[in-house]
Design a protein around this motif. Structure first.
Motif, PDB file in Angstrom:
ATOM      1  N   PHE A 124       0.555  -0.903   0.362  1.00 57.98           N
ATOM      2  CA  PHE A 124      -0.210   0.005  -0.493  1.00 57.98           C
ATOM      3  C   PHE A 124       0.556   1.222  -0.510  1.00 57.98           C
ATOM      4  CE2 PHE A 124      -2.821  -3.389   1.608  1.00 57.98           C
ATOM      5  CZ  PHE A 124      -3.850  -2.748   0.543  1.00 57.98           C
ATOM      6  N   SER A 125       2.159   0.919  -0.014  1.00 55.96           N
ATOM      7  CA  SER A 125       2.906   2.750   0.616  1.00 55.96           C
ATOM      8  C   SER A 125       4.257   2.228   0.798  1.00 55.96           C
ATOM      9  CB  SER A 125       2.322   3.031   2.028  1.00 55.96           C
ATOM     10  OG  SER A 125       1.287   2.366   2.692  1.00 55.96           O
ATOM     11  N   HIS A 134       7.593   6.909   5.554  1.00 59.42           N
ATOM     12  CA  HIS A 134       6.281   7.638   5.010  1.00 59.42           C
ATOM     13  C   HIS A 134       6.933   8.855   6.667  1.00 59.42           C
ATOM     14  CE1 HIS A 134       3.767   6.796   2.709  1.00 59.42           C
ATOM     15  NE2 HIS A 134       3.584   5.390   2.556  1.00 59.42           N
ATOM     16  N   ASP A 193      -3.080   3.776   5.995  1.00 58.93           N
ATOM     17  CA  ASP A 193      -2.516   2.132   5.820  1.00 58.93           C
ATOM     18  C   ASP A 193      -3.420   1.299   7.060  1.00 58.93           C
ATOM     19  OD1 ASP A 193      -1.789   2.223   3.235  1.00 58.93           O
ATOM     20  OD2 ASP A 193       0.917   2.133   4.328  1.00 58.93           O
ATOM     21  N   HIS A 245      -4.254   4.512  -2.458  1.00 55.22           N
ATOM     22  CA  HIS A 245      -3.353   4.366  -2.656  1.00 55.22           C
ATOM     23  C   HIS A 245      -2.663   4.535  -4.277  1.00 55.22           C
ATOM     24  CE1 HIS A 245      -3.262   4.251   1.747  1.00 55.22           C
ATOM     25  NE2 HIS A 245      -4.474   3.991   1.558  1.00 55.22           N
ATOM     26  N   HIS A 295       0.160  11.073   3.185  1.00 58.94           N
ATOM     27  CA  HIS A 295       0.642  10.539   3.254  1.00 58.94           C
ATOM     28  C   HIS A 295      -0.066   9.761   1.369  1.00 58.94           C
ATOM     29  CE1 HIS A 295       0.360   5.493   4.089  1.00 58.94           C
ATOM     30  NE2 HIS A 295      -0.253   5.374   2.795  1.00 58.94           N
ATOM     31  N   ASP A 322       2.699   8.086  -1.753  1.00 59.87           N
ATOM     32  CA  ASP A 322       2.684   6.985  -2.554  1.00 59.87           C
ATOM     33  C   ASP A 322       2.920   6.943  -3.710  1.00 59.87           C
ATOM     34  OD1 ASP A 322       2.391   5.673  -0.362  1.00 59.87           O
ATOM     35  OD2 ASP A 322      -0.489   5.236  -0.339  1.00 59.87           O
TER      36      ASP A 322
HETATM   37 ZN   LIG Z   1      -0.451   3.536   1.380  1.00 60.94          ZN
END
Ligand SMILES: [Zn+2]
Length: 303
Positions: free
Chosen positions: A32-33, A39, A73, A86, A155, A159
Motif C-alpha cells: 500500500f505504501s 512515511h 494504511d 493509494h 500519505h 504513495d
Molecule cells: Zn499507502
C-alpha cells in the motif's frame, strides 16, 4: 426479459469481481505504501521544508502529523474502499502519457465505468479532494481537522511517488518477480535509509492539485520498468542458494531475500529510492503549502 436477466447476471458478476479484488488487495498488507519508516521520515522532512507562514503550526503538531502519516494504511482494515486511494494503474489507460484517461473523475467514469475506474485506483482524485478539505480546515482554523487532512494527504502524495503505485504489474506478479513491491518501497529504505540525504527546499504553489497529481504519477511511472528490470538482473546474477536466506517469523521458518541480493540491487538502483523519497518530501510540503495559500494564508492557531 432475457436482456434484463443477462444484465442482472453481469451486475452480479461485476459485484463478485469487485469483492474478490477487494479481498485480494486486503490480503496483501504490505502493498500500500512506502514502509512506515519512510512515511514518517517524509512527513518529518516535509514539515521542515515549509515556509514560515504555516510552519509553526506544523512544527507544534509534528508528533501527531508524523505518527498519523500511516493512518490511511491502517484504515484499510475497516474501510474496503481505502486501498484504492493509494495508487492508480495508469498503464491500464493506453500508452504514456495516457491521454485516453480524462483527468476529471466524472468524465473518466463516463468513459470507462465506475467499477473500472475505482478498482484501477483513485489516488489523484483522493489527493485533489483532500487538498480542498485541508484548505477548508485551515480556513476554519480547525486544529484537529488540519492534522487529520495534512497527515493523510501527505500519505497519498508520498504513495504516488512510488513507481510501483502507478502500474498494473505493481508486485512483479506478471513477470515472476513477486514481492518486488515491498522489497523496493519498504525493505530498501529500511536497510539503507540512514545513508540517504533527505530534505527539500522551497515548496511550490500548485495551481491545479489534480493536474499536478497526474504529473507526479507520470514522472514516477518512468522508473517502474527500470526498477523491475534491475531486480530481474540482480536475481539472475546470484546463484539460487545465495539468493535467499531463511528466518524464523512467528515460530515459522520463512524464505526471504538475502543480504547479497539487497546489496547488489541497491548498487544497481543507485540513488533511485533516495530520489523518490526526496520528490515525496518536496511534493508533500508543496501540497500543504498550497492548501494554506488557497485558504487565504491564515494565521493558524495552535490549540
Ligand atoms: Zn499507502
Amino acid at each position: 426479459m432475457l436482456f434484463y436477466r443477462s444484465m442482472k447476471s453481469i451486475k452480479v458478476l461485476a459485484s463478485i469481481l469487485l469483492l474478490l479484488s477487494a479481498l485480494f488487495v486486503l490480503s496483501s498488507p504490505m502493498l500500500f505504501s512506502w514502509g512506515y519508516w519512510a512515511h514518517r521520515e517524509i512527513h518529518r522532512h516535509a514539515i521542515e521544508a515549509l515556509p514560515e507562514g504555516p510552519k509553526a503550526f506544523f512544527q507544534h503538531h509534528a508528533d501527531s502529523i508524523v505518527s498519523r502519516s500511516i493512518e490511511p494504511d491502517e484504515r484499510r482494515w475497516v474501510d474496503s474502499l481505502e486501498a484504492y486511494y493509494h495508487y492508480i494503474d495508469i498503464d491500464r489507460y493506453g500508452a504514456h502519457p495516457f491521454n485516453e484517461l480524462p483527468r476529471e473523475y466524472n468524465a473518466a467514469v463516463k468513459k470507462f465505468g465506475k467499477a473500472y475506474v475505482d478498482t484501477t485506483g483513485t489516488a489523484p482524485w483522493r489527493i485533489a479532494d483532500f487538498t480542498a478539505k485541508l484548505s477548508d480546515a485551515m480556513r476554519r482554523n480547525d486544529a484537529e481537522a488540519i492534522q487529520l487532512y495534512a497527515s493523510n494527504l501527505g500519505h497519498y502524495v508520498a504513495d504516488i511517488n512510488v513507481p510501483l503505485h502507478t502500474v498494473v504489474n505493481y508486485d512483479g506478479q506478471l513477470t515472476g518477480q513477486k514481492g518486488i513491491h515491498s522489497r523496493w518501497e519498504s525493505h530498501l529504505p529500511s536497510r539503507y535509509g540512514k545513508t540517504y540525504k533527505l530534505g527539500a527546499k522551497n515548496p511550490e504553489y500548485i495551481k491545479n492539485p489534480l493536474t499536478t497529481a497526474f504529473d507526479i504519477i507520470l514522472e514516477s511511472y518512468q522508473s517502474a520498468d527500470k526498477l523491475l528490470a534491475l531486480d530481474l538482473e540482480t536475481q539472475k546474477e546470484i546463484p539460487k542458494e545465495k539468493l535467499y536466506t531463511y528466518i524464523i517469523r512467528d515460530s515459522v521458518q520463512v524464505r526471504v531475500f538475502s543480504d547479497e541480493y539487497y546489496e547488489r540491487y541497491q548498487n544497481k538502483l543507485g540513488s533511485m529510492v533516495e530520489e523518490r523519497m526526496n520528490r515525496s518530501i518536496h511534493w508533500v510540503a508543496s501540497y500543504w503549502y498550497t492548501a494554506w495559500v488557497d485558504a487565504g494564508k491564515p494565521k493558524l492557531t495552535m490549540k
